[in-house]
Design a protein around this motif. Structure first.
Motif, mmCIF file in Angstrom:
data_model
loop_
_atom_site.group_PDB
_atom_site.id
_atom_site.type_symbol
_atom_site.label_atom_id
_atom_site.label_comp_id
_atom_site.label_asym_id
_atom_site.label_seq_id
_atom_site.Cartn_x
_atom_site.Cartn_y
_atom_site.Cartn_z
ATOM 1 N N GLU A 29 42.362 -2.482 -103.690
ATOM 2 C CA GLU A 29 42.417 -2.743 -102.248
ATOM 3 C C GLU A 29 43.218 -4.018 -101.965
ATOM 4 N N GLN A 30 43.018 -5.068 -102.765
ATOM 5 C CA GLN A 30 43.765 -6.304 -102.587
ATOM 6 C C GLN A 30 45.257 -6.087 -102.853
ATOM 7 N N GLN A 31 45.585 -5.284 -103.869
ATOM 8 C CA GLN A 31 46.985 -4.986 -104.169
ATOM 9 C C GLN A 31 47.630 -4.232 -103.016
ATOM 10 N N ASP A 32 46.901 -3.266 -102.449
ATOM 11 C CA ASP A 32 47.423 -2.491 -101.323
ATOM 12 C C ASP A 32 47.654 -3.388 -100.098
ATOM 13 N N TYR A 83 48.214 -6.602 -100.136
ATOM 14 C CA TYR A 83 49.329 -7.480 -100.474
ATOM 15 C C TYR A 83 50.678 -6.773 -100.215
ATOM 16 N N LYS A 84 50.776 -5.522 -100.668
ATOM 17 C CA LYS A 84 52.020 -4.764 -100.467
ATOM 18 C C LYS A 84 52.265 -4.513 -98.983
ATOM 19 N N LYS A 85 51.175 -4.210 -98.253
ATOM 20 C CA LYS A 85 51.312 -3.974 -96.820
ATOM 21 C C LYS A 85 51.745 -5.259 -96.108
ATOM 22 N N TRP A 86 51.151 -6.380 -96.509
ATOM 23 C CA TRP A 86 51.464 -7.659 -95.907
ATOM 24 C C TRP A 86 52.924 -8.034 -96.113
#
Length: 115
Positions: free
Chosen positions: A104-107, A109-112
């Motif tokens: 969830e944190q990786q997703d 981060y990519k969205k951000w």
């Protein structure tokens, strides 16, 4: 990602005044300079009986809790103030990656970052 204060744990002394051309250009509210009577427009003549050449270097050479003697010229009159330095309240934040981010944190981060 996590937000960390790079100044956390440091014990740097703080006056709370900025200089421009030998005169105080800014005094931060509730700072030692503010609380002990220094004003914008004061010309700093000496600190601890030494002619002022580099304010940040002079303050950095002191310790938290040190009482410095600041001689200023204000409205044509010379006056000396005793100022007690405190621990710097300045924060320096940095965004750093988490050691083991979850999916969830990786997703997020990519969205951000629009990746």
């Amino acid at each position: 990602m996590q937000l960390t204060d790079q100044n956390a744990g440091k014990n740097d002394p703080y006056l709370g005044a900025d200089l421009r051309n030998g005169k105080i250009s800014n005094v931060w509210r509730d700072s030692p300079a503010y609380n002990d009577g220094l004003n914008v427009g004061d010309e700093i003549l000496t600190i601890d009986d030494t002619k002022l050449e580099n304010l940040p270097a002079v303050i950095a050479s002191k310790k938290v809790g040190d009482v410095i003697s600041v001689k200023v010229k204000r409205d044509g009159l010379e006056k000396t103030y005793k100022v007690t330095l405190v621990k710097s309240p300045i924060q320096n934040f940095k965004i750093e990656p988490v050691a083991s981010p979850s999916k969830e944190q990786q997703d997020l981060y990519k969205k951000w970052l629009f990746l």
